[in-house]
Design an enzyme around this catalytic site. Structure first.
Site, PDB file in Angstrom:
ATOM      1  N   MET A  30       0.850  -1.192   0.000  1.00 24.29           N
ATOM      2  CA  MET A  30       0.000   0.000   0.000  1.00 24.29           C
ATOM      3  C   MET A  30       0.888   1.246   0.000  1.00 24.29           C
ATOM      4  SD  MET A  30      -3.460  -0.924   1.974  1.00 24.29           S
ATOM      5  CE  MET A  30      -2.908  -0.649   3.642  1.00 24.29           C
ATOM      6  N   GLY A  36      11.039  -2.924   5.524  1.00 19.31           N
ATOM      7  CA  GLY A  36      10.284  -4.186   5.458  1.00 19.31           C
ATOM      8  C   GLY A  36       9.896  -4.488   4.008  1.00 19.31           C
ATOM      9  N   HIS A  37       9.367  -3.460   3.307  1.00 21.77           N
ATOM     10  CA  HIS A  37       8.969  -3.672   1.903  1.00 21.77           C
ATOM     11  C   HIS A  37      10.187  -3.909   1.024  1.00 21.77           C
ATOM     12  CE1 HIS A  37       5.637  -0.898   3.368  1.00 21.77           C
ATOM     13  NE2 HIS A  37       4.961  -1.953   2.950  1.00 21.77           N
ATOM     14  N   VAL A 176      10.872  -7.187   9.462  1.00 27.58           N
ATOM     15  CA  VAL A 176      12.081  -6.372   9.687  1.00 27.58           C
ATOM     16  C   VAL A 176      11.800  -5.462  10.878  1.00 27.58           C
ATOM     17  CG1 VAL A 176      13.650  -4.665   8.676  1.00 27.58           C
ATOM     18  CG2 VAL A 176      12.686  -6.483   7.243  1.00 27.58           C
TER      19      VAL A 176
HETATM   20  O1  PAF Z   1      -0.198  -5.861   3.477  1.00 27.56           O
HETATM   21  C1  PAF Z   1      -0.601  -4.902   2.790  1.00 27.56           C
HETATM   22  O2  PAF Z   1       0.068  -3.882   2.641  1.00 27.56           O
HETATM   23  C2  PAF Z   1      -1.966  -4.987   2.129  1.00 27.56           C
HETATM   24  O3  PAF Z   1      -2.875  -5.641   2.931  1.00 27.56           O
HETATM   25  C3  PAF Z   1      -1.918  -5.621   0.730  1.00 27.56           C
HETATM   26  C4  PAF Z   1      -1.492  -7.077   0.780  1.00 27.56           C
HETATM   27  C5  PAF Z   1      -0.960  -4.847  -0.164  1.00 27.56           C
HETATM   28  C6  PAF Z   1      -3.307  -5.572   0.089  1.00 27.56           C
HETATM   29  O4  PAF Z   1      -3.750  -4.262  -0.041  1.00 27.56           O
END
Ligand code: PAF
Length: 295
Positions: A30, A36-37, A176
């Site tokens: 999102m 973490g991402h 993380v």
């Molecule tokens: O974990 C998230 O950021 C959200 O729930 C996702 C998996 C991107 C779905 O909108």
């Protein structure tokens, strides 16, 4: 890195990449990316030839009183972090292209969604399952990578993949943490300095329960009490749930047996900010101090 916002343009691109035999990894997010991402993006780089990061604040997974409007957004920063971490395509759609006029389908998964996040956030997992299914159909990945931080979400997505025969592997990567143990989250930005200091209690509570398990504690109610007591040491933090459950089914037996995987899960309100965290622990075959095996 190429930015694509139209679902059909993304589909055309992945279709030809698949025809060339390329393996594709998707990292659904999102936005408001953090380490973490980017660790998930790097995992995608390891596994696949092409990495797609998606940025979409999905309205259907937020309840009416939740933070959809104020959820942090920063495209320029996300662009830079996604590119540096090794993204090939940044899929950044607008809401009208994902939920087109007249859209009328929501995916609802029962069972695994009944408790914990599902109970506290009614409709949340319908929104998650729906957007994730759309992302899978738009990006056609071989691998879909999610963080363990949203543990129940990973079980919901595995169920979705099984039930709808999505031909892909779900990869779950470790949470993380900051140096003091706080799990990274886009929502940490809401915390005041004082709340930020107190937030570390989630990690400490999980750590206490995990140590107890390593020493031989296997009674669910005692593990729950350890989590609750630790968090209650900070009276300003309000517990939504703090409990131990079977890591595959989220069932709550009285006693966990050696070799079983247990998920310790916490959700709290720290001021107005809702925080979650978890730890995955295996009940030891040979605990440091044997006790309570056959209560
Ligand atoms: O974990 C998230 O950021 C959200 O729930 C996702 C998996 C991107 C779905 O909108």
């Amino acid at each position: 890195m190429r930015v694509i916002s139209k679902p059909n343009e993304m589909q055309t691109n992945v279709e030809s990449l698949r025809n060339e035999g390329k393996k594709i990894a998707v990292i659904p997010t999102m936005g408001y990316l953090h380490e973490g991402h980017t660790s998930l993006i790097r995992k995608g780089r390891e596994l696949a030839d092409i990495v797609i990061t998606t940025l979409f604040v999905n309205p259907t997974q937020f309840g009416p009183n939740e933070d959809f409007e104020k959820y942090p957004r920063d495209f320029a920063r996300d662009f830079q972090l996604a590119e540096e971490a090794g993204t090939d395509f940044l899929f950044n759609p607008v809401t009208e292209d994902i939920y087109q006029d007249g859209y009328n389908t929501l995916i609802s998964i029962s069972g695994i969604t009944d408790k914990f996040e599902g109970a506290s956030r009614q409709g949340h997992f319908d929104g998650v399952a729906t957007i994730v299914a759309k992302i899978f159909n738009i990006t056609k990945p071989h691998y879909a990578i999610f963080g363990q931080k949203d543990y129940q979400q990973t079980l919901v997505i595995k169920q979705l993949v099984r039930d709808f025969f999505f031909d892909l592997s779900v990869v779950v990567a470790p949470t993380v943490r900051e140096s003091d143990g706080l799990a990274l989250s886009s929502r940490n930005v809401y915390l005041s300095p004082d709340e930020r200091t107190k937030a570390v209690i989630l990690f400490k509570a999980l750590d206490e329960a995990e140590i107890a398990i390593q020493k031989g504690e296997n009674r669910r109610k005692i593990l729950n009490a350890i989590l609750h007591n630790a968090i209650r040491s900070i009276p300003e933090i309000k517990i939504d749930y703090a409990c131990a459950a079977d890591a595959d089914t989220l069932e709550e037996p009285d006693v966990f047996l050696p070799g079983e995987h247990v998920i310790l899960m916490i959700a709290v309100f720290n001021g107005i900010t809702r925080l979650i965290d978890n730890a995955l622990v295996t009940i030891p075959q040979d605990p440091q101090v044997k006790k309570h095996y056959f209560v």
